[in-house]
Scaffold this motif. Sequence first.
Motif, PDB file in Angstrom:
ATOM      1  N   TRP A  90      45.432 -42.232 105.927  1.00  0.00           N
ATOM      2  CA  TRP A  90      44.118 -41.995 104.802  1.00  0.00           C
ATOM      3  C   TRP A  90      44.607 -42.288 103.344  1.00  0.00           C
ATOM      4  O   TRP A  90      43.866 -42.899 102.693  1.00  0.00           O
ATOM      5  CB  TRP A  90      43.870 -40.578 104.970  1.00  0.00           C
ATOM      6  N   LEU A  92      36.913 -36.315 102.013  1.00  0.00           N
ATOM      7  CA  LEU A  92      36.949 -35.414 103.086  1.00  0.00           C
ATOM      8  C   LEU A  92      37.064 -34.445 102.925  1.00  0.00           C
ATOM      9  O   LEU A  92      37.901 -33.465 102.317  1.00  0.00           O
ATOM     10  CB  LEU A  92      38.292 -35.855 103.782  1.00  0.00           C
ATOM     11  N   LYS A 106      39.181 -30.606 106.953  1.00  0.00           N
ATOM     12  CA  LYS A 106      40.191 -31.733 107.128  1.00  0.00           C
ATOM     13  C   LYS A 106      41.130 -31.704 108.241  1.00  0.00           C
ATOM     14  O   LYS A 106      41.067 -32.692 109.165  1.00  0.00           O
ATOM     15  CB  LYS A 106      41.064 -31.932 105.712  1.00  0.00           C
ATOM     16  N   LEU A 123      36.932 -44.226 105.436  1.00  0.00           N
ATOM     17  CA  LEU A 123      35.930 -42.808 105.604  1.00  0.00           C
ATOM     18  C   LEU A 123      34.459 -43.635 105.517  1.00  0.00           C
ATOM     19  O   LEU A 123      34.326 -44.286 104.301  1.00  0.00           O
ATOM     20  CB  LEU A 123      35.939 -41.838 104.804  1.00  0.00           C
TER      21      LEU A 123
END
Length: 397
Positions: A155, A327, A332, A389
């Motif tokens: 991420w 997020l 999460k 995302l």
Amino acid sequence: MRVIGLMSGTSYDAVDAAAADLSLRGDCLELTPLGMVSAAYPAEVSAALAAVQPPAQTTMQQVCLLDTRIGQAFAALAVRADRELCDGRTDLVSSHGQTVWHWADDGRVHGTLQLGEAAWIAEATGCPVVSGLRTRDVAAGGQGAPLVSLVDVMWLRGRPGTPVALNLGGIANITVAAGDRAPVAFDTGPANALIDAAVHHFTGGRLAYDEDGALAARGSLRPRLLQRLLDEPYYAAPPPKTTGKELFHLPYLLGALTDCGDAALPPEDVVATVTELTARTVADAARAVGATEVVASGGGTRNPTLMALLRTALGAVPLRTSDELGLPSAAKEAYAFAVLGFLTANGLAGTVPACTGARHASVLGSITPGARGLRLPEPAVARPVRLVLSSGPAADQ
């Protein structure tokens, strides 16, 4: 693939379910968040969990009861998430279960136990269920934690400097995701574990946690107690390392108070001091790895006193929440376990050996078929290196 991730952390206050659409796009894993639902454990389950927390003793009867009741609680929430978030079209459920013991000794993890039998989830939802994700990494010589480190690395990859992902659950853990060196992840020490223990104890069980950090805000720091707590050898141990409530529990805190001759301190001062302990140890760990930003998630982000102390302790290092990067901080970890279950279903490893200390990366967990049978995709050729995302609901449903 539409996946529900189920998670309950070391605070064992509730079960979270986060749903996501996940798909492989070249070297990227695309995650579209579909939302989160959460439910507190039934009162009898919470009481039974509290009764077996370290250093309490237990029986196999209690273990069986908890394994069943936790599994049923996870199953009920998975059914709700399938209905409310996925329109009844869930392909896979990935369940972390409830950690009740993490067997760490002399820097090694010898075993880890998460309860919540997956068969209850598979029976209730009809979906295949990935569970038991931590044990495979332990069998490969790893710590079994922090398993979210793979998701953190994917991420935060590409962000400038040395970004650090921070989770503030019962225990705090960080992942260092610098692009120019091997990633590192470890538990820094308690996040909410000692705060919750102090609040529950000093309010006679009336309160389970320090809501909005109100008690800590009214208290004063006690330097002698803080130094006694900071003398804990765990903080000086090198990573990879993990810990839990096996170490940071109420008798541990009461012992420190006795050692300092401070057994009669005002409760607000004790809560203020252990809140400072969390901020100080997290900040020390972040500075030690050269953090240029800290991205926080987990229940501790909802404690404004803790977050203010952490900002002060970090100094010039910016502190932001994962919400700012798209997020939801409350969801999460549940999203992370959805990702790990997706990787398992696709035959892909879910660990970073540099983060857990394992000899090699491993495909995690066991798969329990649902009523519709087990139809897994063809194994993917390579694990994605980035998590992207896409737009979707970003708040709790």
